[in-house]
Design a protein around this motif. Structure first.
Motif, PDB file in Angstrom:
ATOM      1  N   VAL A   1      27.240 -11.201 -20.612  1.00 23.82           N
ATOM      2  CA  VAL A   1      26.314 -11.749 -19.531  1.00 23.82           C
ATOM      3  C   VAL A   1      24.752 -11.585 -20.156  1.00 23.82           C
ATOM      4  CG1 VAL A   1      27.903 -10.841 -18.052  1.00 23.82           C
ATOM      5  CG2 VAL A   1      26.347  -9.304 -18.723  1.00 23.82           C
TER       6      VAL A   1
ATOM      7  N   LYS B   1      38.253 -11.730 -21.849  1.00 25.41           N
ATOM      8  CA  LYS B   1      36.796 -11.152 -22.034  1.00 25.41           C
ATOM      9  C   LYS B   1      36.937  -9.905 -23.113  1.00 25.41           C
ATOM     10  CE  LYS B   1      34.826 -11.867 -17.541  1.00 25.41           C
ATOM     11  NZ  LYS B   1      34.289 -11.509 -16.095  1.00 25.41           N
TER      12      LYS B   1
ATOM     13  N   ASP C   1      28.362  -6.078 -16.445  1.00 23.15           N
ATOM     14  CA  ASP C   1      29.393  -7.389 -16.134  1.00 23.15           C
ATOM     15  C   ASP C   1      30.017  -6.939 -14.681  1.00 23.15           C
ATOM     16  OD1 ASP C   1      30.895  -9.467 -15.477  1.00 23.15           O
ATOM     17  OD2 ASP C   1      31.632  -9.623 -17.503  1.00 23.15           O
TER      18      ASP C   1
ATOM     19  N   ASN D   1      22.250  -5.936 -14.697  1.00 22.16           N
ATOM     20  CA  ASN D   1      22.145  -7.205 -15.052  1.00 22.16           C
ATOM     21  C   ASN D   1      20.574  -7.581 -14.674  1.00 22.16           C
ATOM     22  OD1 ASN D   1      22.046  -9.816 -15.624  1.00 22.16           O
ATOM     23  ND2 ASN D   1      23.928 -10.337 -15.124  1.00 22.16           N
TER      24      ASN D   1
END
Length: 348
Positions: free
Chosen positions: A152, A235, A262, A294
């Motif tokens: 990410v 993933k 994430d 994030n």
């Protein structure tokens, strides 16, 4: 700079002529168009033949998307390479926009890729509101972001909206062709590209993404246990691949913490665990803290998302799963699905 447009096709004869036409119709004149047909059984090869010498073709046995990428790249000569899916279209100015970005930064290794937006339409040509992705990050060096956050690190578009630097592709191709081929080109190349060099973003559409019954984009994913398990498997493979390259490049990264950045992965994992009766495998603190880890998200948006994730954890399955579906932005009950006792399941 020569731009190679490599069109990869398998049984998309109904879209292929438009895709080839969009590649040949570029305003930028230093373009070569290569069409790779991956063992189609429809009229695709007749369509390709109809363009004569205006395109170079590779007619191969069916080997999957990755094998088509490898075959097309081996025939290409451009300093910049665009991999166009046969069911997508390029904007007339796409090659020019990408070439301009690559020309801006030519020192050292330049940029790994430039990326733009894709407009969305269905197979009849009707458009939808919005574009892919919702927002692109400014151009720059995202190596540090990848080392900290893994998958990410930055938002990105789909295959057809990227133009790759040949030097980068020579380092990382060929893509794996054997086995189940869990990952396609995007899964292998993004965000690996940011470890090699800078990324450039184009603040306008460079093409069109079609939504139709045969493609496997995010619009085709369903909110079911099997779909979520497959997404988690994808993933996990992307993480394994990225860890391999971090190690190969001699970079230091706390790869064990990547998944904690994430929030989507954390929520998907938690939905699967609750579906299987294992309860909340992801802790309260880990899940609601995900949006704040994030750092591409504003504090206000992170706080709102964190509150919604806390609500998800506090609700019973009957109410939690519909909220999770909305947060993950999966389509509502379509394509043969039904809701059952608050969960969702495939209808056979």
């Amino acid at each position: 700079m020569l731009v190679s447009i490599v069109i990869t096709n398998h049984n998309y004869d109904r879209f292929l002529a438009e895709a080839i036409g969009s590649a040949l119709g570029q305003s930028y004149k230093l373009v070569e168009v290569i069409v790779v047909d991956d063992g189609s059984t429809d009229r695709s090869r007749e369509v390709i033949a109809g363009f004569g010498t205006r395109v170079r073709s590779v007619l191969k046995e069916n080997g999957g998307h990755n094998s088509s990428i490898n075959a097309g790249f081996s025939m290409s000569r451009g300093e910049i390479v665009i991999f166009l899916d046969a069911d997508d279209l390029l904007d007339r100015e796409a090659a020019a926009k990408h070439a301009e970005k690559h020309a801006e930064i030519r020192g050292g290794r330049g940029i790994s890729k430039s990326q733009g937006y894709l407009e969305i339409q269905d197979e009849t040509g009707c458009g939808f509101s919005g574009r892919i992705p919702a927002a692109l990050p400014p151009g720059g060096d995202y190596r540090g972001a990848v080392i900290r956050r893994g998958l990410v690190a930055y938002s990105h578009s789909f295959t057809s909206a990227n133009a790759w630097n040949r030097l980068f592709l020579k380092e990382v191709l060929p893509l794996p062709e054997s086995g189940a081929q869990i990952l396609g080109p995007d899964g292998y190349l993004i965000p690996l590209d940011a470890l090699f060099s800078r990324i450039a973003s184009i603040e306008s559409p460079v093409g069109t993404y079609r939504i139709h019954g045969a493609n496997r984009g995010p619009f085709g994913w369903t909110f079911t246990q099997s779909s979520l398990e497959r997404i988690l498997k994808i993933k996990a493979e992307r993480l394994r691949h990225l860890r391999f390259w971090v190690s190969r490049l001699g970079l230091e990264a706390n790869t064990g913490r990547w998944q904690s950045h994430d929030w989507r992965w954390l929520l998907e994992r938690n939905v699967v665990s609750r579906t299987q009766g294992r309860g909340n495998e992801v802790s309260f603190a880990e899940l609601i803290g995900g949006p704040f880890r994030n750092d591409t998200r504003s504090t206000q948006k992170a706080l709102l998302l964190s509150i919604l994730l806390a609500a998800y954890l506090s609700l019973s399955v009957a109410f939690a799963f519909p909220l999770a579906r909305r947060l993950l932005n999966y389509p509502a009950d379509q394509y043969g699905r039904r809701r059952h006792n608050g969960a969702v399941q495939n209808v056979t």
